[in-house]
Scaffold this active site. Structure first.
Site, PDB file in Angstrom:
ATOM      1  N   ASP A   1       0.813  -1.224   0.000  1.00 44.07           N
ATOM      2  CA  ASP A   1       0.000   0.000   0.000  1.00 44.07           C
ATOM      3  C   ASP A   1       0.846   1.273   0.000  1.00 44.07           C
ATOM      4  O   ASP A   1       2.017   1.267   0.361  1.00 44.07           O
ATOM      5  CB  ASP A   1      -0.960   0.006   1.210  1.00 44.07           C
TER       6      ASP A   1
ATOM      7  N   GLU B   1      -0.563  -2.067   5.135  1.00 48.62           N
ATOM      8  CA  GLU B   1       0.351  -1.997   6.281  1.00 48.62           C
ATOM      9  C   GLU B   1       0.188  -0.694   7.030  1.00 48.62           C
ATOM     10  O   GLU B   1       0.385  -0.623   8.240  1.00 48.62           O
ATOM     11  CB  GLU B   1       1.812  -2.147   5.811  1.00 48.62           C
TER      12      GLU B   1
HETATM   13 ZN   LIG Z   1       5.248   3.478   6.335  1.00 49.79          ZN
HETATM   14 ZN   LIG Z   2       6.547   0.710   5.380  1.00 51.27          ZN
END
Ligand SMILES: [Zn+2]
Ligand SMILES: [Zn+2]
Length: 394
Positions: free
Chosen positions: A81, A139
């Protein structure tokens, strides 16, 4: 020799890895919205003849089975991401999705793991064991793609004996990597507080309950959590970066709003600190005639690199790129959702140097000028493949 073969393959596919990284960099997608990114990875896995399973919506899991007999399993993880940042770099692969940017290097992680997959598929007849590829979404945003994928069974069928992840590090020169055994990154919790009083004319404090003064006491007192209650051997950080008291020179406001972060490296202490902070803040507000809503949004747990696994991975890295290119890292109070894997499986999260001062590539992650020295991607793909086959006992 396995090492030379992998190094040669990493060299051969390097241009392809860079092209993939640039494609991903110019088409960034926010956490939980990685639809095109996921489709891109799927296409590349198809090209390698690998089947995959989808998890946590945009996540993908694939297996590469070595042809030699072994029931060992190692998992390699890459996140995918991007961040809500407007890219300031003037590069040919600049983000085409305005306001969204791969400013944490997850484009590099994904393209690297695709490269590693290519190396490992072509070496299949020469190693034993199974490599589980984890392409993980989200994440950067709670609850974190790692926690969702674990819930959906990413660490089962088959269960890996080790989970390995790498992350770019702009403070380390390209060509080097860094390891740290044991506690490495912090848990991070978000704190949202509203201190309530009774506003009014600033010239008549006796008729008001001043939430600004209450806040001042709370902020000061809360630092005791770090300086007095915390074990000095356990790193703890408490910072409040947002304090809004929207009164005026002559107006005491009704309430004050605060936002902060609490970070540490011990789950029992973390839970205890949450209770202590809330009690302290509420008690102070009450004793001064006001009240306080103290809310904690739990973030990622702390990240621990399993000692034996990390020591062996570090040793393999030394074999692969020489002692002088393998650094020892200090603890780092940022958080990372790889921590979820580390809480339930033997894990190793290491850093890939991506700095190149001569080219001005020095910006920190999460900044509009962040970039990676792409020559590091030859190392990242090959090293990951080498770590996998060695960890599998080959
Ligand atoms: Zn990051
Ligand atoms: Zn990262």
């Amino acid at each position: 020799m396995m090492k030379e073969k992998i190094q040669e393959l990493a060299k051969t596919i390097f241009d392809d890895v860079v092209a993939n990284r640039r494609h991903l960099h110019s088409h960034p997608e926010l956490s939980f919205h990685e639809v095109e990114t996921s489709a891109f990875i799927a296409k590349k896995l198809d090209e390698l003849g690998l089947t995959y399973e989808r998890m946590a919506d945009n996540g993908l899991v694939a297996l590469i089975k070595g042809e030699k007999p072994s029931n060992q399993v190692v998992a390699l993880r890459a996140d995918m991401d991007a961040l809500p940042i407007l890219e300031a770099n003037d590069v040919p692969y600049k983000s085409q999705n305005t306001g969204v940017m791969h400013a944490c290097g997850h484009d590099a992680h994904t393209s690297s793991l695709l490269g590693t997959a290519k190396i490992l598929t072509s070496l299949r007849s020469e190693f034993g064991g199974t490599v589980k590829l984890i392409f993980q979404p989200a994440e950067e945003k709670l609850p974190g793609g790692a926690s969702l994928m674990i819930k959906e069974g990413v660490l089962q069928n088959p269960t890996p004996q080790a989970v390995i992840g790498q992350h770019v590090m702009p403070f380390i020169d390209a060509g080097k990597v860094g390891f740290r055994a044991g506690k490495y990154m912090a848990s991070a919790d978000e704190i949202y507080v509203t201190v309530k009083g009774k506003g009014g004319h600033a010239a008549q404090p006796q008729q008001n309950i001043d939430p600004v003064l209450i806040t001042a006491h709370i902020l000061t007192a809360l630092q005791q959590v770090v300086s007095r209650f915390a074990d000095p051997k356990t790193p703890s950080v408490l910072s409040f970066g947002k304090v809004i008291a929207n009164g005026a020179t002559n107006v005491i406001p009704n309430e004050v709003y605060l936002e902060g972060t609490f970070r540490t490296m011990d789950e029992a202490w973390r839970a205890e600190a949450h209770i202590k902070m809330k009690k302290l803040a509420e008690g102070i507000a009450e004793s001064m005639g006001g009240s306080c809503d103290f809310n904690i949004m739990k973030g990622y747990p702390f990240l621990v690199n399993e000692e034996k696994l990390t020591a062996s991975a570090r040793g393999f890295a030394v074999e692969y790129l020489g002692e002088e290119n393998v650094l020892d890292l200090d603890i780092w109070m940022a958080a990372e959702d790889f921590a979820y894997y580390s809480q339930v499986a033997d894990s190793c999260f290491y850093r890939l140097g991506t700095r190149n001062e001569s080219r001005g590539i020095t910006s920190s992650v999460h900044t509009p000028t962040f970039d990676v020295e792409e020559s590091a991607l030859q190392l990242s793909t090959g090293l990951m493949a080498y770590l996998a086959v060695k960890q599998l006992g080959n």
